[in-house]
Design a protein around this motif. Structure first.
Motif, PDB file in Angstrom:
ATOM      1  N   ILE A 139      45.385 -14.507  27.499  1.00 31.03           N
ATOM      2  CA  ILE A 139      45.217 -15.915  27.108  1.00 31.03           C
ATOM      3  C   ILE A 139      46.360 -16.757  27.684  1.00 31.03           C
ATOM      4  O   ILE A 139      46.145 -17.891  28.129  1.00 31.03           O
ATOM      5  CB  ILE A 139      45.129 -16.034  25.578  1.00 31.03           C
ATOM      6  CG1 ILE A 139      43.782 -15.476  25.116  1.00 31.03           C
ATOM      7  CG2 ILE A 139      45.276 -17.495  25.136  1.00 31.03           C
ATOM      8  CD1 ILE A 139      43.572 -15.494  23.625  1.00 31.03           C
ATOM      9  N   ASP A 140      47.562 -16.180  27.717  1.00 34.82           N
ATOM     10  CA  ASP A 140      48.704 -16.955  28.214  1.00 34.82           C
ATOM     11  C   ASP A 140      48.657 -17.180  29.729  1.00 34.82           C
ATOM     12  O   ASP A 140      49.023 -18.254  30.208  1.00 34.82           O
ATOM     13  CB  ASP A 140      50.025 -16.254  27.834  1.00 34.82           C
ATOM     14  CG  ASP A 140      50.388 -16.491  26.378  1.00 34.82           C
ATOM     15  OD1 ASP A 140      49.677 -17.267  25.712  1.00 34.82           O
ATOM     16  OD2 ASP A 140      51.380 -15.905  25.907  1.00 34.82           O
ATOM     17  N   THR A 141      48.206 -16.176  30.493  1.00 38.86           N
ATOM     18  CA  THR A 141      48.147 -16.385  31.950  1.00 38.86           C
ATOM     19  C   THR A 141      47.050 -17.399  32.291  1.00 38.86           C
ATOM     20  O   THR A 141      47.217 -18.220  33.196  1.00 38.86           O
ATOM     21  CB  THR A 141      47.884 -15.075  32.740  1.00 38.86           C
ATOM     22  OG1 THR A 141      46.580 -14.575  32.443  1.00 38.86           O
ATOM     23  CG2 THR A 141      48.923 -14.017  32.449  1.00 38.86           C
ATOM     24  N   THR A 197      45.892 -19.791  30.167  1.00 34.47           N
ATOM     25  CA  THR A 197      46.326 -21.104  29.661  1.00 34.47           C
ATOM     26  C   THR A 197      47.328 -21.742  30.618  1.00 34.47           C
ATOM     27  O   THR A 197      47.260 -22.943  30.904  1.00 34.47           O
ATOM     28  CB  THR A 197      46.951 -20.970  28.256  1.00 34.47           C
ATOM     29  OG1 THR A 197      45.999 -20.399  27.379  1.00 34.47           O
ATOM     30  CG2 THR A 197      47.367 -22.333  27.714  1.00 34.47           C
ATOM     31  N   SER A 198      48.257 -20.936  31.115  1.00 35.08           N
ATOM     32  CA  SER A 198      49.255 -21.467  32.051  1.00 35.08           C
ATOM     33  C   SER A 198      48.565 -22.157  33.214  1.00 35.08           C
ATOM     34  O   SER A 198      48.939 -23.266  33.615  1.00 35.08           O
ATOM     35  CB  SER A 198      50.147 -20.342  32.589  1.00 35.08           C
ATOM     36  OG  SER A 198      50.908 -19.772  31.555  1.00 35.08           O
ATOM     37  N   GLN A 252      37.554 -23.095  24.802  1.00 35.46           N
ATOM     38  CA  GLN A 252      37.896 -22.033  23.858  1.00 35.46           C
ATOM     39  C   GLN A 252      38.178 -20.742  24.625  1.00 35.46           C
ATOM     40  O   GLN A 252      37.438 -20.407  25.554  1.00 35.46           O
ATOM     41  CB  GLN A 252      36.742 -21.788  22.874  1.00 35.46           C
ATOM     42  CG  GLN A 252      36.338 -23.022  22.075  1.00 35.46           C
ATOM     43  CD  GLN A 252      37.461 -23.552  21.207  1.00 35.46           C
ATOM     44  OE1 GLN A 252      38.124 -22.794  20.505  1.00 35.46           O
ATOM     45  NE2 GLN A 252      37.700 -24.860  21.281  1.00 35.46           N
ATOM     46  N   LEU A 253      39.256 -20.045  24.235  1.00 34.05           N
ATOM     47  CA  LEU A 253      39.645 -18.802  24.907  1.00 34.05           C
ATOM     48  C   LEU A 253      39.778 -17.672  23.890  1.00 34.05           C
ATOM     49  O   LEU A 253      40.236 -17.895  22.773  1.00 34.05           O
ATOM     50  CB  LEU A 253      41.022 -18.963  25.576  1.00 34.05           C
ATOM     51  CG  LEU A 253      41.254 -20.068  26.607  1.00 34.05           C
ATOM     52  CD1 LEU A 253      42.720 -20.047  27.040  1.00 34.05           C
ATOM     53  CD2 LEU A 253      40.352 -19.894  27.804  1.00 34.05           C
TER      54      LEU A 253
END
Lengths: 455, 110
Positions: free
Chosen positions: A261-263, A265-266, A291-292
């Protein structure tokens, strides 16, 4: 609803990205579409200049040499290739691709070319017809740069690319299509998405935004870099797309990097403006609806995306000649590294003035690395760095003046303060400054053409 | 309360936007996002980048991603294609923001 899943990857995020991306993507796992994104704002202007020197040039030559490597595998596996590699000369690119197909001894390959984005020659008549081309950021009148204009390209949408795919194209090359368009187009083709189904078009746009910088969503340029395995073999991103526009971001098995999710979202946040109104040629996308969820290892599920009707205008990327710039580099070591670097820069400007014409204060440039240049005012700088990198230069309309500055950098080694080294890069040369001028154009004034040819 | 750097509670990414940059920052938990939303005002960010950003700072909220997006106008020394500075595209403005120190309630760090 059909169960069909379409796999789309991005293999190169910019002109100059690694050739390993596309090569490995077509070889290391399943794939339906390989997309490649080459065109930044400055690129078109560079290509325009190349074409002026050589009528055959003006497209992404990297793309053609890359194709040579992957085309046999693509044909064998049925992988289609879409790239905005045409630059300002899509026909030149077509010619080069044909030569590669012939050289490889392949037959039955259909090449689609999308044109109509290049409006440089039409600017005077378009202005007469009422188009203003005012600067989108500053509101300034285009009159200011009209005589220095070096390129003008419309960011076109996904439809003409989808049309080329409908006509059976295996490879589609466009000029200045938007980055997300090359990803959205195969979905319009595969699922028959309607051009007024804005939620689906928005979903395709988000996919394009996630993919467009290649490995930047699979662990590249990611804050938790220590958690990223096997950077050398980083997997390039793939989206697995369903007919309803929901999709999963992933990468091939047994590749490096990571998808979480962080990669993702970045990358969603990269170069983002107002998240509620992400403007594209085919729709507006609301990034606050995305939505993720993590859906297994290296898999992120994405859904819920809402879109709305596009504006009646296309964005136009214009560039113009805006003088020259030069930067030279020298390394100064301590004691007093900073003071010596500052003195060296002053000597340099004084010596240029001795030739007759001083460079005005406001056109001079000095940056001393080792004094927290990138984190100015944010991270406390060390009292006495043992070494610094001096970057010194200027901007000017006068190329010869900058050439003088370039010539006077190396002499500082023998005729300036002690503790200087690192002139391996040689004499710096002035380079042209390409000014960027974003503008808008009425969509009805733009005509795109699609041709598909079998080789 | 504990004094921490934003890099301990968030990740970020930045890029160029004309003559400015955008800095997107994502909190590591939804609770920390609520904290960032209250704490990380445009004034604070403008102050933090006082020697880098010379224009307005605008903030957008993405509750769905636990993220805030800041636009830093006039922060590239003249724009991506014209500037002479090394960080011509604001690529490390992301990490620059993460150097900010904030006082975080202890229970949010547990």
């Amino acid at each position: 609803m059909s169960d069909k899943t379409v796999l789309i990857a991005n293999g190169q995020g910019f002109w100059g990205d690694s050739l390993l991306g596309p090569k490995r993507l077509v070889e290391e796992g399943p794939l339906d579409y390989l997309t490649l994104d080459y065109l930044a704002e400055v690129t078109m202007s560079i290509m325009q200049k190349q074409r002026l020197r050589n009528p055959e040039a003006g497209y992404a030559t990297d793309f053609v040499s890359m194709l040579k490597e992957i085309l046999p595998t693509c044909q064998q596996k049925g992988i289609k290739v879409i790239a905005n590699a045409g630059g300002v000369n899509p026909q030149g690119c077509l010619k080069a691709i044909k030569a590669v197909v012939k050289e490889l001894g392949l037959t039955g390959i259909k090449i689609g070319i999308v044109e109509g984005d290049d409006i440089l020659d039409q600017i005077p008549e378009l202005i007469k017809s009422g188009e203003a081309f005012n600067n989108l950021d500053t509101g300034e009148s285009v009159d200011k740069i009209l005589d220095r204009l070096s390129s003008a390209n419309v960011y076109i949408g996904a439809k003409p690319i989808a049309d080329a795919l409908d006509q059976g194209a295996d490879i589609v090359v466009t000029g200045r299509a938007t980055d997300p368009s090359v990803v959205l187009a195969p979905l319009i083709h595969e699922f028959g998405w309607s051009m007024d189904d804005y939620d689906r078009l928005a979903a395709g746009t988000v996919m394009g935004h996630i993919l467009e910088c290649g490995a930047q969503c699979t662990g590249g340029n990611y804050c938790d870099w220590k958690s990223v395995p096997d950077f050398a073999r980083i997997g390039y991103p793939i989206v697995e797309v369903k007919e309803d526009g929901t999709f999963t971001v992933t990468k091939h098995d047994n590749t490096g990097g990571l998808v979480n999710i962080d990669t993702v979202t970045s990358q969603l946040l990269y170069e983002l403006g107002d998240p509620k109104g992400y403007l594209g040629p085919d729709c507006q996308t609301d990034f606050t609806t995305i939505q993720l969820a993590q859906d297994g290892e290296n898999r992120v599920k994405v859904w819920g995306i809402k879109g709305s009707a596009p504006t009646p205008t296309y964005k136009v990327s214009m560039s113009y000649e805006n003088g020259y710039k030069i930067v030279g580099q020298l390394t100064y070591t301590g004691p007093d590294a900073v003071a010596k670097a500052e003195l060296a820069a002053q000597i340099l400007f004084d010596r240029v003035a001795l030739y007759g014409t001083p460079i005005p204060e406001e056109d001079r440039f000095v940056e001393i690395f080792g004094t927290n240049v990138c984190y100015k005012g944010i991270v406390k700088q060390s009292e006495e760095p043992a070494e610094v990198l001096l970057r010194v230069g200027a901007k000017s309309a006068d190329k010869n003046l900058l050439n003088l500055l370039g010539r006077e950098v190396a002499p500082l080694i023998t005729s300036g303060p002690v503790g200087v080294t690192g002139f391996a890069a040689g004499r710096p040369r002035p380079t042209e400054i390409v000014g960027y001028w974003p503008a808008l154009i009425d969509k009805t004034k733009v005509t795109t053409t699609v041709t598909v040819e079998e080789v | 309360m504990a004094k921490v750097k934003l890099m301990d509670i968030a990740i970020a990414r930045s890029g160029d936007k004309g003559d400015g940059s955008n800095v997107g920052i994502k909190a590591r938990t939804p609770e920390l996002y609520q904290f960032l939303k209250e704490t990380l005002t445009t004034e604070k960010v403008k102050q933090h980048f006082s020697e880098i950003c010379f224009g307005d700072v605008t903030r957008y909220e993405l509750d769905n991603l636990n993220a805030l997006n800041f636009i830093l106008e006039d922060s590239l020394g003249g724009g991506g294609t014209e500037t002479l500075i090394m960080d011509a595209q604001g690529k490390v403005h992301s990490l620059a923001l993460l150097f900010m120190e904030v006082d975080v309630p202890d229970h949010l760090l547990a």
